[in-house]
Write a protein that holds these residues in place. Structure first.
Motif, PDB file in Angstrom:
ATOM      1  N   ALA A  32       0.832  -1.208   0.000  1.00 40.73           N
ATOM      2  CA  ALA A  32       0.000   0.000   0.000  1.00 40.73           C
ATOM      3  C   ALA A  32       0.870   1.263   0.000  1.00 40.73           C
ATOM      4  N   GLU A  33       1.938   1.258   0.777  1.00 39.39           N
ATOM      5  CA  GLU A  33       2.815   2.434   0.834  1.00 39.39           C
ATOM      6  C   GLU A  33       3.377   2.744  -0.555  1.00 39.39           C
ATOM      7  N   PHE A  34       3.813   1.729  -1.277  1.00 34.57           N
ATOM      8  CA  PHE A  34       4.347   1.918  -2.628  1.00 34.57           C
ATOM      9  C   PHE A  34       3.286   2.519  -3.545  1.00 34.57           C
ATOM     10  N   LEU A  35       2.078   1.951  -3.517  1.00 37.43           N
ATOM     11  CA  LEU A  35       0.993   2.478  -4.351  1.00 37.43           C
ATOM     12  C   LEU A  35       0.684   3.924  -3.972  1.00 37.43           C
ATOM     13  N   ARG A  36       0.733   4.232  -2.685  1.00 36.67           N
ATOM     14  CA  ARG A  36       0.411   5.592  -2.223  1.00 36.67           C
ATOM     15  C   ARG A  36       1.459   6.597  -2.679  1.00 36.67           C
ATOM     16  N   VAL A  37       2.734   6.259  -2.540  1.00 35.87           N
ATOM     17  CA  VAL A  37       3.776   7.236  -2.894  1.00 35.87           C
ATOM     18  C   VAL A  37       3.924   7.384  -4.404  1.00 35.87           C
ATOM     19  N   TYR A  38       3.410   6.422  -5.158  1.00 33.80           N
ATOM     20  CA  TYR A  38       3.423   6.526  -6.619  1.00 33.80           C
ATOM     21  C   TYR A  38       2.014   6.758  -7.163  1.00 33.80           C
ATOM     22  N   SER A  39       1.170   7.398  -6.366  1.00 30.82           N
ATOM     23  CA  SER A  39      -0.176   7.723  -6.823  1.00 30.82           C
ATOM     24  C   SER A  39      -0.113   8.563  -8.095  1.00 30.82           C
ATOM     25  N   PRO A  40      -1.003   8.292  -9.048  1.00 33.39           N
ATOM     26  CA  PRO A  40      -1.018   9.084 -10.281  1.00 33.39           C
ATOM     27  C   PRO A  40      -1.744  10.423 -10.130  1.00 33.39           C
ATOM     28  N   SER A  41      -2.027  10.842  -8.906  1.00 33.79           N
ATOM     29  CA  SER A  41      -2.770  12.086  -8.680  1.00 33.79           C
ATOM     30  C   SER A  41      -1.902  13.325  -8.891  1.00 33.79           C
ATOM     31  N   ALA A  42      -2.550  14.446  -9.100  1.00 34.10           N
ATOM     32  CA  ALA A  42      -1.840  15.722  -9.231  1.00 34.10           C
ATOM     33  C   ALA A  42      -1.125  16.071  -7.926  1.00 34.10           C
ATOM     34  N   GLU A  43      -1.678  15.646  -6.806  1.00 31.14           N
ATOM     35  CA  GLU A  43      -1.056  15.910  -5.505  1.00 31.14           C
ATOM     36  C   GLU A  43       0.341  15.307  -5.431  1.00 31.14           C
ATOM     37  N   LYS A  58       4.532   7.878   4.849  1.00 33.64           N
ATOM     38  CA  LYS A  58       3.455   6.993   4.386  1.00 33.64           C
ATOM     39  C   LYS A  58       3.624   5.542   4.829  1.00 33.64           C
ATOM     40  N   ALA A  59       4.653   5.233   5.610  1.00 33.31           N
ATOM     41  CA  ALA A  59       4.808   3.875   6.125  1.00 33.31           C
ATOM     42  C   ALA A  59       3.587   3.553   6.975  1.00 33.31           C
ATOM     43  N   LEU A  74      -8.523   1.695 -11.819  1.00 37.01           N
ATOM     44  CA  LEU A  74      -8.878   1.358 -10.446  1.00 37.01           C
ATOM     45  C   LEU A  74      -8.674   2.612  -9.604  1.00 37.01           C
ATOM     46  N   LYS A  75      -9.655   2.918  -8.776  1.00 40.35           N
ATOM     47  CA  LYS A  75      -9.524   4.016  -7.811  1.00 40.35           C
ATOM     48  C   LYS A  75      -9.229   3.373  -6.464  1.00 40.35           C
ATOM     49  N   ILE A  76      -8.167   3.842  -5.812  1.00 40.41           N
ATOM     50  CA  ILE A  76      -7.754   3.292  -4.523  1.00 40.41           C
ATOM     51  C   ILE A  76      -7.913   4.375  -3.461  1.00 40.41           C
ATOM     52  N   THR A  77      -8.568   4.020  -2.374  1.00 37.36           N
ATOM     53  CA  THR A  77      -8.695   4.916  -1.233  1.00 37.36           C
ATOM     54  C   THR A  77      -7.763   4.407  -0.138  1.00 37.36           C
ATOM     55  N   PHE A  78      -6.945   5.315   0.393  1.00 38.82           N
ATOM     56  CA  PHE A  78      -5.940   4.957   1.401  1.00 38.82           C
ATOM     57  C   PHE A  78      -6.359   5.438   2.782  1.00 38.82           C
ATOM     58  N   SER A  79      -5.762   4.843   3.797  1.00 31.84           N
ATOM     59  CA  SER A  79      -6.108   5.158   5.183  1.00 31.84           C
ATOM     60  C   SER A  79      -5.736   6.587   5.590  1.00 31.84           C
ATOM     61  N   ASP A  80      -4.875   7.257   4.825  1.00 29.48           N
ATOM     62  CA  ASP A  80      -4.550   8.648   5.138  1.00 29.48           C
ATOM     63  C   ASP A  80      -5.531   9.613   4.471  1.00 29.48           C
ATOM     64  N   GLY A  81      -6.584   9.062   3.846  1.00 29.36           N
ATOM     65  CA  GLY A  81      -7.615   9.890   3.221  1.00 29.36           C
ATOM     66  C   GLY A  81      -7.387  10.153   1.745  1.00 29.36           C
ATOM     67  N   ALA A 128       2.431  19.475   8.892  1.00 28.44           N
ATOM     68  CA  ALA A 128       1.796  20.653   8.308  1.00 28.44           C
ATOM     69  C   ALA A 128       2.430  20.988   6.968  1.00 28.44           C
ATOM     70  N   GLU A 129       3.750  20.901   6.886  1.00 29.69           N
ATOM     71  CA  GLU A 129       4.447  21.163   5.619  1.00 29.69           C
ATOM     72  C   GLU A 129       4.068  20.129   4.569  1.00 29.69           C
ATOM     73  N   ALA A 130       3.994  18.855   4.964  1.00 34.23           N
ATOM     74  CA  ALA A 130       3.681  17.786   4.018  1.00 34.23           C
ATOM     75  C   ALA A 130       2.297  17.968   3.429  1.00 34.23           C
ATOM     76  N   GLY A 131       1.402  18.609   4.137  1.00 37.25           N
ATOM     77  CA  GLY A 131       0.047  18.809   3.651  1.00 37.25           C
ATOM     78  C   GLY A 131      -0.058  19.869   2.581  1.00 37.25           C
ATOM     79  N   ARG A 132       0.967  20.681   2.425  1.00 36.89           N
ATOM     80  CA  ARG A 132       0.928  21.750   1.425  1.00 36.89           C
ATOM     81  C   ARG A 132       1.671  21.295   0.188  1.00 36.89           C
ATOM     82  N   SER A 133       0.965  20.629  -0.713  1.00 35.57           N
ATOM     83  CA  SER A 133       1.664  20.080  -1.867  1.00 35.57           C
ATOM     84  C   SER A 133       1.330  20.744  -3.189  1.00 35.57           C
ATOM     85  N   CYS A 134       0.287  21.549  -3.231  1.00 32.29           N
ATOM     86  CA  CYS A 134      -0.110  22.163  -4.495  1.00 32.29           C
ATOM     87  C   CYS A 134      -0.158  23.679  -4.405  1.00 32.29           C
ATOM     88  N   GLY A 135       0.716  24.242  -3.614  1.00 34.65           N
ATOM     89  CA  GLY A 135       0.757  25.683  -3.497  1.00 34.65           C
ATOM     90  C   GLY A 135      -0.569  26.231  -3.005  1.00 34.65           C
TER      91      GLY A 135
END
Length: 143
Positions: A32-43, A58-59, A74-81, A128-135
């Protein structure tokens, strides 16, 4: 798209910590961590080349849901939202067959950034810093 890139079977592992894809009878398990860090999202990917955002902390993330999107993704929903970005069949195939190389690259980038795979404590400055990913926003990412 080649039909060989479409998994014959998709299985969520016990504990929701990994997804197993079957191609030609060959089982490929993606954490799951691998899929999450390589998400194809704009984020994660950013809005243009060079705007990728290194995903940290994301561990331990798990897969909360899987939803087919038409017959192409496939749409994947992760435990971090996180639930944006569609994993189309060619991209999932790439993740499955390039796992070792891509995971090693991710670990190298984490190390070079002096970052951690371990989640930051709730409310910490790092989180808090990690949450700001798209300016300023506008990408549909949740900040």
């Amino acid at each position: 798209m080649s039909e060989h890139q479409i998994p014959e079977e998709i299985r969520l592992q016990n504990g929701r910590a990994a997804l197993t894809l079957v191609y030609g009878g060959e089982h490929k398990t993606l954490p799951a961590e691998f899929l999450r860090v390589y998400s194809p999202s704009a984020e994660v990917r950013g809005h243009a080349l060079g705007q990728e955002v290194l995903q940290t902390g994301k561990a331990g993330v798990t897969i909360m849901g899987l939803e087919p999107v038409g017959q192409y993704a496939l749409k994947i929903t992760f435990s971090d939202g996180h639930d944006s970005g569609l994993y189309d069949w060619p991209y999932l195939h790439q993740l499955a067959y390039r796992y070792d190389e891509m995971w090693a690259d991710y670990l190298r980038r984490i190390e070079l950034a002096g970052a951690s795979r371990i989640p930051a404590a709730e409310g910490s400055d790092a989180q808090a810093e990690a949450g700001r990913s798209c300016g300023g926003g506008g990408c549909g990412c949740s900040h």
